[in-house]
Design an enzyme around this catalytic site. Structure first.
Site, PDB file in Angstrom:
ATOM      1  N   ILE A   1       0.860  -1.178   0.000  1.00 35.20           N
ATOM      2  CA  ILE A   1       0.000   0.000   0.000  1.00 35.20           C
ATOM      3  C   ILE A   1       0.901   1.233   0.000  1.00 35.20           C
ATOM      4  O   ILE A   1       1.716   1.430   0.892  1.00 35.20           O
ATOM      5  CB  ILE A   1      -0.941   0.011   1.219  1.00 35.20           C
ATOM      6  CG1 ILE A   1      -1.854  -1.215   1.196  1.00 35.20           C
ATOM      7  CG2 ILE A   1      -1.757   1.300   1.245  1.00 35.20           C
ATOM      8  CD1 ILE A   1      -2.742  -1.330  -0.025  1.00 35.20           C
ATOM      9  N   LYS A   2       0.735   2.056  -1.025  1.00 33.48           N
ATOM     10  CA  LYS A   2       1.640   3.186  -1.253  1.00 33.48           C
ATOM     11  C   LYS A   2       1.039   4.454  -0.643  1.00 33.48           C
ATOM     12  O   LYS A   2      -0.093   4.830  -0.963  1.00 33.48           O
ATOM     13  CB  LYS A   2       1.849   3.349  -2.752  1.00 33.48           C
ATOM     14  CG  LYS A   2       3.098   4.092  -3.162  1.00 33.48           C
ATOM     15  CD  LYS A   2       3.271   3.968  -4.679  1.00 33.48           C
ATOM     16  CE  LYS A   2       4.455   4.755  -5.180  1.00 33.48           C
ATOM     17  NZ  LYS A   2       4.505   4.765  -6.656  1.00 33.48           N
TER      18      LYS A   2
END
Length: 333
Positions: A135-136
């Site tokens: 998850i960025k």
């Protein structure tokens, strides 16, 4: 037969494709892939990916029903589109894909946590393990705290828009899986600020920044991985040979692949372990102070969030237009 630079780089660093273009990923066969809102928006406008966009919009309409407003359908489709591209990418690569949280949530810890959980739930409902997804999240203090919570839940994170050592230390102390310091964006700032046209690769401010972070991490035994990102030329890449990972755009991957020559290792954990480096204890007050004092990091973080947010608005407009066209066709069928 002599090896090209890309082949040699892969022997010491994990190569990641920095693109939403699935055909490019098929060509270069990276271990991992990473996208951002600008890349997804660009890919969504390519004719070869219209079916992904259309299927995502149709699925959102089906989920919400005919009575739902266009805005609600677009919002749901927008949430799903990055995952749709991520799923296609995961069919090709053996490793992980990075999928970005809405940049407009960068200063909202709770909303970022909720969005991260939603993205992982979408992947898991499609049969993909959360081990294959990063998850960025933007490297604001709030984003780092959100990532810390997600990491404790077994949701791995990639902290992006990282420009300063203070951001890197905060990530490491919060147990973040991976960081993406932005080499080229740092160079852009220094060129503009100094009035210089160029820097030799070994003096490139972005290269120096990532080298500093890498050495700090290896010196103090942090497990957080360093993935150099946002490159402007292959000189920046070759100067970071040996770093944990590098995410590279297709044009530069092609240049590396077509270039022969010796590629020496520049970053090494043993060298870093023996370096003389002072440890910095990081809390919010220290983070804020270092961020305020680092004009480059301060400006580039704000600029990056603004740029990704604009890309998201463009993507929403693109989806609204596409939905209108689809529904016109269905009405006349």
């Amino acid at each position: 037969m002599a090896k090209n630079l890309l082949e040699q780089l892969r022997e010491m660093t994990v190569v990641v494709a920095d693109t939403g273009d699935i055909q490019a990923i098929e060509t270069f066969k990276p271990q991992d892939a990473t996208t951002n809102p600008s890349l997804i928006t660009a890919a969504a406008q390519m004719p070869q990916y219209q079916s992904i966009v259309d299927d995502t919009l149709k699925g959102a309409r089906e989920t919400l029903g005919k009575s739902a407003s266009e805005a609600d359908v677009v919002t749901l489709a927008f949430d799903r589109l990055a995952v749709s591209f991520g799923l296609k990418i995961l069919d090709i690569i053996p490793g992980r894909v990075s999928t970005e949280v809405d940049a407009r949530l960068s200063y909202d810890t709770e909303a970022t946590i909720a969005k991260g959980r939603e993205l992982i739930a979408q992947y898991e409902s499609a049969g993909v393990s959360k081990e294959r997804v990063l998850i960025k999240i933007a490297s604001t203090w709030e984003g780092i705290q959100a990532a810390s919570v997600l990491e404790k839940e077994g949701i791995h994170c990639n902290l992006t828009l990282l420009f300063g050592l203070h951001q890197a230390i905060a990530c490491a102390e919060n147990g973040i899986t991976l960081i993406s310091p932005c080499v080229g964006r740092i160079l852009d700032w220094y060129k503009k600020d100094s009035g210089r046209d160029s820097y030799p690769s070994h003096e490139d401010p972005g290269v120096i920044s990532v080298t500093t972070v890498y050495n700090y991490y290896k010196k103090f035994g942090y497990s957080t991985e360093v993935m150099g990102a946002s490159f402007r030329n292959i000189g920046e890449i070759t100067e970071l040979a040996g770093v944990d990972l590098l995410t590279i755009a297709p044009a530069l991957l092609d240049e590396l692949q077509s270039t022969e020559g010796d590629l020496p290792r520049k970053l090494d954990p043993q060298t870093a372990a023996n370096a003389s480096i002072d440890r910095i204890s990081m809390d919010k007050a220290t983070f804020d102070k270092m961020h305020d004092e680092n004009r480059m990091a301060n400006e580039k973080l704000a600029e990056g969030i603004e740029g990704f947010s604009k890309a998201l608005v463009s993507l929403e407009e693109l989806l609204a237009e596409r939905l209108e066209n689809i529904e016109k066709v269905l009405e006349t069928a």
